[in-house]
Design a protein around this motif. Structure first.
Motif, PDB file in Angstrom:
ATOM      1  N   ASP A 104       0.815  -1.214   0.000  1.00 54.14           N
ATOM      2  CA  ASP A 104       0.000   0.000   0.000  1.00 54.14           C
ATOM      3  C   ASP A 104       0.847   1.261   0.000  1.00 54.14           C
ATOM      4  OD1 ASP A 104      -2.409  -1.458   0.062  1.00 54.14           O
ATOM      5  OD2 ASP A 104      -2.227  -1.720   2.238  1.00 54.14           O
ATOM      6  N   SER A 105       2.147   1.116  -0.221  1.00 58.23           N
ATOM      7  CA  SER A 105       3.033   2.282  -0.238  1.00 58.23           C
ATOM      8  C   SER A 105       2.867   3.050  -1.551  1.00 58.23           C
ATOM      9  CB  SER A 105       4.494   1.826  -0.098  1.00 58.23           C
ATOM     10  OG  SER A 105       5.379   2.880  -0.430  1.00 58.23           O
ATOM     11  N   PRO A 106       2.619   4.358  -1.482  1.00 61.24           N
ATOM     12  CA  PRO A 106       2.498   5.135  -2.732  1.00 61.24           C
ATOM     13  C   PRO A 106       3.782   5.149  -3.541  1.00 61.24           C
ATOM     14  CG  PRO A 106       2.567   6.587  -0.798  1.00 61.24           C
ATOM     15  CD  PRO A 106       2.407   5.189  -0.288  1.00 61.24           C
ATOM     16  N   ASP A 107       4.935   4.971  -2.886  1.00 61.37           N
ATOM     17  CA  ASP A 107       6.215   4.979  -3.600  1.00 61.37           C
ATOM     18  C   ASP A 107       6.378   3.757  -4.500  1.00 61.37           C
ATOM     19  OD1 ASP A 107       6.930   7.359  -2.407  1.00 61.37           O
ATOM     20  OD2 ASP A 107       8.051   6.397  -0.780  1.00 61.37           O
ATOM     21  N   HIS A 108       5.666   2.690  -4.210  1.00 63.05           N
ATOM     22  CA  HIS A 108       5.831   1.455  -4.973  1.00 63.05           C
ATOM     23  C   HIS A 108       4.544   1.019  -5.676  1.00 63.05           C
ATOM     24  CE1 HIS A 108       9.240   1.341  -2.145  1.00 63.05           C
ATOM     25  NE2 HIS A 108       9.852   0.677  -3.079  1.00 63.05           N
ATOM     26  N   TRP A 109       3.508   1.812  -5.593  1.00 60.98           N
ATOM     27  CA  TRP A 109       2.210   1.432  -6.153  1.00 60.98           C
ATOM     28  C   TRP A 109       2.321   1.101  -7.648  1.00 60.98           C
ATOM     29  CZ3 TRP A 109      -2.576   0.452  -4.211  1.00 60.98           C
ATOM     30  CH2 TRP A 109      -3.634   0.421  -5.123  1.00 60.98           C
ATOM     31  N   ASP A 110       2.942   1.983  -8.414  1.00 57.29           N
ATOM     32  CA  ASP A 110       3.045   1.772  -9.863  1.00 57.29           C
ATOM     33  C   ASP A 110       3.837   0.528 -10.215  1.00 57.29           C
ATOM     34  OD1 ASP A 110       1.551   3.972 -10.583  1.00 57.29           O
ATOM     35  OD2 ASP A 110       3.285   5.312 -10.700  1.00 57.29           O
ATOM     36  N   MET A 192       3.921 -11.693  -7.947  1.00 54.90           N
ATOM     37  CA  MET A 192       4.461 -12.271  -6.715  1.00 54.90           C
ATOM     38  C   MET A 192       4.689 -11.224  -5.643  1.00 54.90           C
ATOM     39  SD  MET A 192       7.091 -15.240  -8.021  1.00 54.90           S
ATOM     40  CE  MET A 192       8.024 -14.230  -9.175  1.00 54.90           C
ATOM     41  N   GLY A 193       4.238  -9.991  -5.891  1.00 51.89           N
ATOM     42  CA  GLY A 193       4.358  -8.939  -4.894  1.00 51.89           C
ATOM     43  C   GLY A 193       5.720  -8.283  -4.827  1.00 51.89           C
ATOM     44  N   ILE A 194       6.480  -8.344  -5.933  1.00 49.73           N
ATOM     45  CA  ILE A 194       7.807  -7.719  -5.972  1.00 49.73           C
ATOM     46  C   ILE A 194       7.739  -6.474  -6.847  1.00 49.73           C
ATOM     47  CG2 ILE A 194      10.248  -8.043  -6.520  1.00 49.73           C
ATOM     48  CD1 ILE A 194       9.803 -11.062  -6.303  1.00 49.73           C
ATOM     49  N   PRO A 195       8.003  -5.290  -6.296  1.00 57.34           N
ATOM     50  CA  PRO A 195       7.978  -4.072  -7.118  1.00 57.34           C
ATOM     51  C   PRO A 195       8.976  -4.195  -8.269  1.00 57.34           C
ATOM     52  CG  PRO A 195       8.070  -3.525  -4.782  1.00 57.34           C
ATOM     53  CD  PRO A 195       8.322  -5.005  -4.887  1.00 57.34           C
ATOM     54  N   THR A 196       8.508  -3.988  -9.488  1.00 54.76           N
ATOM     55  CA  THR A 196       9.356  -4.173 -10.667  1.00 54.76           C
ATOM     56  C   THR A 196       9.015  -3.124 -11.711  1.00 54.76           C
ATOM     57  OG1 THR A 196       9.422  -6.558 -10.215  1.00 54.76           O
ATOM     58  CG2 THR A 196      10.135  -5.855 -12.392  1.00 54.76           C
ATOM     59  N   ARG A 197      10.053  -2.605 -12.368  1.00 59.94           N
ATOM     60  CA  ARG A 197       9.850  -1.533 -13.339  1.00 59.94           C
ATOM     61  C   ARG A 197      10.643  -1.797 -14.619  1.00 59.94           C
ATOM     62  NH1 ARG A 197      12.998   3.003  -9.645  1.00 59.94           N
ATOM     63  NH2 ARG A 197      15.156   2.387 -10.134  1.00 59.94           N
ATOM     64  N   TYR A 198      10.297  -1.051 -15.644  1.00 63.55           N
ATOM     65  CA  TYR A 198      10.894  -1.168 -16.977  1.00 63.55           C
ATOM     66  C   TYR A 198      12.000  -0.130 -17.105  1.00 63.55           C
ATOM     67  CZ  TYR A 198      10.719  -1.303 -22.187  1.00 63.55           C
ATOM     68  OH  TYR A 198      10.997  -1.418 -23.523  1.00 63.55           O
ATOM     69  N   VAL A 199      13.099  -0.529 -17.733  1.00 62.89           N
ATOM     70  CA  VAL A 199      14.223   0.380 -17.944  1.00 62.89           C
ATOM     71  C   VAL A 199      14.547   0.414 -19.428  1.00 62.89           C
ATOM     72  CG1 VAL A 199      16.570   1.010 -17.296  1.00 62.89           C
ATOM     73  CG2 VAL A 199      15.150  -0.296 -15.697  1.00 62.89           C
ATOM     74  N   SER A 200      14.627   1.600 -20.001  1.00 62.57           N
ATOM     75  CA  SER A 200      15.119   1.744 -21.372  1.00 62.57           C
ATOM     76  C   SER A 200      16.510   2.347 -21.312  1.00 62.57           C
ATOM     77  CB  SER A 200      14.195   2.639 -22.196  1.00 62.57           C
ATOM     78  OG  SER A 200      14.231   3.968 -21.717  1.00 62.57           O
ATOM     79  N   GLY A 201      17.351   1.962 -22.258  1.00 63.75           N
ATOM     80  CA  GLY A 201      18.711   2.484 -22.232  1.00 63.75           C
ATOM     81  C   GLY A 201      19.564   1.872 -23.320  1.00 63.75           C
ATOM     82  N   HIS A 202      20.823   1.661 -22.987  1.00 55.45           N
ATOM     83  CA  HIS A 202      21.791   1.111 -23.935  1.00 55.45           C
ATOM     84  C   HIS A 202      22.592   0.007 -23.247  1.00 55.45           C
ATOM     85  CE1 HIS A 202      20.988   4.576 -26.489  1.00 55.45           C
ATOM     86  NE2 HIS A 202      21.219   5.356 -25.453  1.00 55.45           N
TER      87      HIS A 202
END
Length: 299
Positions: A104-110, A192-202
């Motif tokens: 329920d943390s707003p920092d990790h919601w997304d 599985m309840g693990i905060p995960t995000r997408y990274v674009s780069g090189h």
């Protein structure tokens, strides 16, 4: 170690157009693992680029070309200093409780909820069951097992999907490009309840003779939050953890948040897109061109 990265994108139109409006996410981030020491963007036809930071801290440049034109070129040149990545510390079973407290943390919601390209579905559920995706002893071990399963089950094949392909296409044919690997990893890790995000780069690598090499144009991978270690990167399309050669440009929920170019034009024309990225180690004179010809900018 420092790298000079030149990222050039060209749009060719089969008929004249009369205005282009575009935003760019091409400037590398500055964080604990890397520093963007210099950045410059050139646009042809000439236009002035304005800059702002989006809600996720990515640098965005935007511009308008109001005149008639039949092509558009954007060249971004970056100087980036990267630090050697130290291996994350091993976790413990207690880390699951720490992750559950973040639901329920707003920092990790997304990073915990479905997004446009990383969402649950029947195909994903079948794949998860086949790969026996489930929480293991600790989050880090669970993520490594997930990374290994995806790397083995899906084959990298350039051009096998489009930038707007849902993960169902990749899962059905068991092949895809880097963003497909990242989206599948993100969707399953979040379940599985693990905060995960997408990274674009090189992705750049220094070979034994000092040359700089890469497998594609721009690249994409995933990062998961591990208690005690912070954000840990997983590059399943290359079967390796993200390290010093993974230069981070932008982070988002998935590709929809961070395409290198996004815009529109006024006119009746079809577009042909070409992308070229060249990486050079700043301390030497060896250069390896990395090219891609595809819709969108990720390899």
């Amino acid at each position: 170690m420092q790298f000079r990265i030149e990222h050039e994108t060209r749009f060719h139109y089969d008929a004249p157009i009369f205005e282009s409006v575009m935003e760019l996410r091409m400037q590398p981030r500055t964080d604990a693992s890397q520093r963007c020491l210099a950045f410059d963007v050139t646009i042809e036809p000439e236009a002035r680029a304005y800059r702002y930071s989006d809600a996720l801290g990515n640098t965005v440049h935007h511009f308008n070309v109001p005149s008639r034109h039949e092509s558009l070129m954007v060249r971004a040149v970056s100087l980036v200093e990267v630090a050697d990545a130290s291996p994350p510390s091993r976790g413990s079973a207690d880390d699951w409780a720490a992750l559950d407290a973040l639901r329920d943390s707003p920092d990790h919601w997304d990073w915990l909820h479905p997004s446009h390209f990383a969402r649950p579905g029947e195909a994903l559920e079948k794949f998860a069951a086949e790969m026996k995706v489930a929480r293991r002893g600790d989050p880090r071990s669970t993520l490594e097992a997930l990374h290994d399963s995806i790397s083995r089950a899906i084959r990298y094949e350039r051009g096998s999907t489009r930038v707007d392909s849902p993960i169902e296409e990749c899962l059905a044919q068991r092949k895809g490009v880097c963003q497909d690997f990242a989206h599948v990893f993100i969707a399953l890790a979040r379940q599985m309840g693990i905060p995960t995000r997408y990274v674009s780069g090189h992705l750049v690598q220094v070979t034994a003779d000092g040359a700089v090499a890469s497998e594609g144009a721009t690249h994409a991978w995933a990062e998961s939050f591990v208690p005690g270690a912070g954000w840990v990167g997983f590059d399943s399309s290359n079967r390796q953890p993200a390290g010093a050669g993974h230069i981070r440009v932008a982070i988002g929920r998935d590709y929809a948040d961070v395409p290198p170019t996004r815009g529109m034009f006024r006119g009746d024309a079809r577009t042909e897109l070409s992308v070229r990225v060249t990486a050079t180690r700043d301390a030497g004179n060896r250069t390896t061109p990395m090219q891609a010809q595809r819709s969108g900018a990720h390899a």
